[in-house]
Design an enzyme around this catalytic site. Sequence first.
Site, PDB file in Angstrom:
ATOM      1  N   ASP A  45      41.183  44.106  48.553  1.00 38.09           N
ATOM      2  CA  ASP A  45      42.145  45.145  48.154  1.00 38.09           C
ATOM      3  C   ASP A  45      41.510  46.515  48.333  1.00 38.09           C
ATOM      4  O   ASP A  45      40.687  46.924  47.512  1.00 38.09           O
ATOM      5  CB  ASP A  45      42.537  44.958  46.686  1.00 38.09           C
ATOM      6  CG  ASP A  45      43.428  43.744  46.494  1.00 38.09           C
ATOM      7  OD1 ASP A  45      42.989  42.782  45.833  1.00 38.09           O
ATOM      8  OD2 ASP A  45      44.549  43.756  47.014  1.00 38.09           O
ATOM      9  N   ASP A 185      51.740  38.542  46.308  1.00 38.80           N
ATOM     10  CA  ASP A 185      50.510  39.053  45.708  1.00 38.80           C
ATOM     11  C   ASP A 185      50.850  39.779  44.416  1.00 38.80           C
ATOM     12  O   ASP A 185      51.591  40.758  44.427  1.00 38.80           O
ATOM     13  CB  ASP A 185      49.842  40.021  46.697  1.00 38.80           C
ATOM     14  CG  ASP A 185      48.576  40.647  46.151  1.00 38.80           C
ATOM     15  OD1 ASP A 185      47.940  41.407  46.889  1.00 38.80           O
ATOM     16  OD2 ASP A 185      48.235  40.394  44.986  1.00 38.80           O
TER      17      ASP A 185
HETATM   18  C1  DX5 Z   1      47.514  44.783  43.229  1.00 39.27           C
HETATM   19  C2  DX5 Z   1      46.504  43.795  43.718  1.00 39.27           C
HETATM   20  C3  DX5 Z   1      46.583  42.557  42.850  1.00 39.27           C
HETATM   21  C4  DX5 Z   1      45.472  41.587  43.119  1.00 39.27           C
HETATM   22  C5  DX5 Z   1      45.723  40.237  42.463  1.00 39.27           C
HETATM   23  O1  DX5 Z   1      47.399  45.951  43.947  1.00 39.27           O
HETATM   24  O2  DX5 Z   1      46.759  43.485  45.081  1.00 39.27           O
HETATM   25  O3  DX5 Z   1      47.820  41.957  43.061  1.00 39.27           O
HETATM   26  O4  DX5 Z   1      45.365  41.444  44.464  1.00 39.27           O
HETATM   27  O5  DX5 Z   1      46.146  40.438  41.188  1.00 39.27           O
HETATM   28  P1  DX5 Z   1      46.328  39.235  40.129  1.00 39.27           P
HETATM   29  O6  DX5 Z   1      45.154  39.342  39.223  1.00 39.27           O
HETATM   30  O7  DX5 Z   1      47.635  39.519  39.478  1.00 39.27           O
HETATM   31  O8  DX5 Z   1      46.344  37.934  40.895  1.00 39.27           O
END
Ligand code: DX5
Length: 237
Positions: A45, A185
């Site tokens: 990310d 996601d």
């Molecule tokens: C948001 C991020 C999140 C991360 C995963 O910008 O992209 O979505 O990847 O988050 P969780 O902890 O909700 O799986």
Amino acid sequence: MTDAASSAARRPIEIVPSVLPADFSRLGEACLALEKAGVDRIQFDVMDGRFVPNLTFGADVIASVREHVSVPFEAHLMVHEPTWLVPHMVEAGCQTVIVHAEACTHLHRVLGQVLETGARAAVALNPASPPQLAEYVLDLVSMVLVMTVNPGFGGQRYLASMEPKLRSLRRTILERGLDVDLEVDGGIGPDTVTGATAAGANVLVAGSALFRDEQGLEHAVSELRSLAEAARSGVQA
Ligand code: DX5
């Protein structure tokens, strides 16, 4: 079963961890553990503090991990006007580059630039964005990422209201006979993976749900995969 559902059912389920919740001081070890746990790809990310209210890491950090693992990498660019960053992500070892439709004044051109690097191109849609935002670039991408949270942070609540968007995109992809994956996601875990998969997603990004599983990463990955496969068989029913 609807044609869209059968189209979704034919695409392989892929489990793609986000390293956002990982201990960044031991990112290499985390990626090795994810590879051992049987993930299909690893998502990084990349946040610029402008497109999203958070700041993470750049190409150098991704490159430093690249040589330690062999699974493919994907860069999720939560970056305003990301053109300049695309070649650096590919050089760092990412096989897939995801850009946000909302972050690109010239989305069609940016996706073309990703393809020119030899990487797979993907487009991400924020929760408020309609599926039509991807309509005229579906022929350029290997994947559409439907965000199921507002981007910027892990550990947020899954937005089930995104499921109709998934169904709409899956129908369009089928009608046009395109070879495009649907990725979700945000808030993906054992309690939400069924809804997202039944709605048409076949690539599942999870961060918190994997790293907080008390039975370990291997258990978390295989549980998510089997729940998604089961939801698919529901779709196939
Ligand atoms: C948001 C991020 C999140 C991360 C995963 O910008 O992209 O979505 O990847 O988050 P969780 O902890 O909700 O799986």
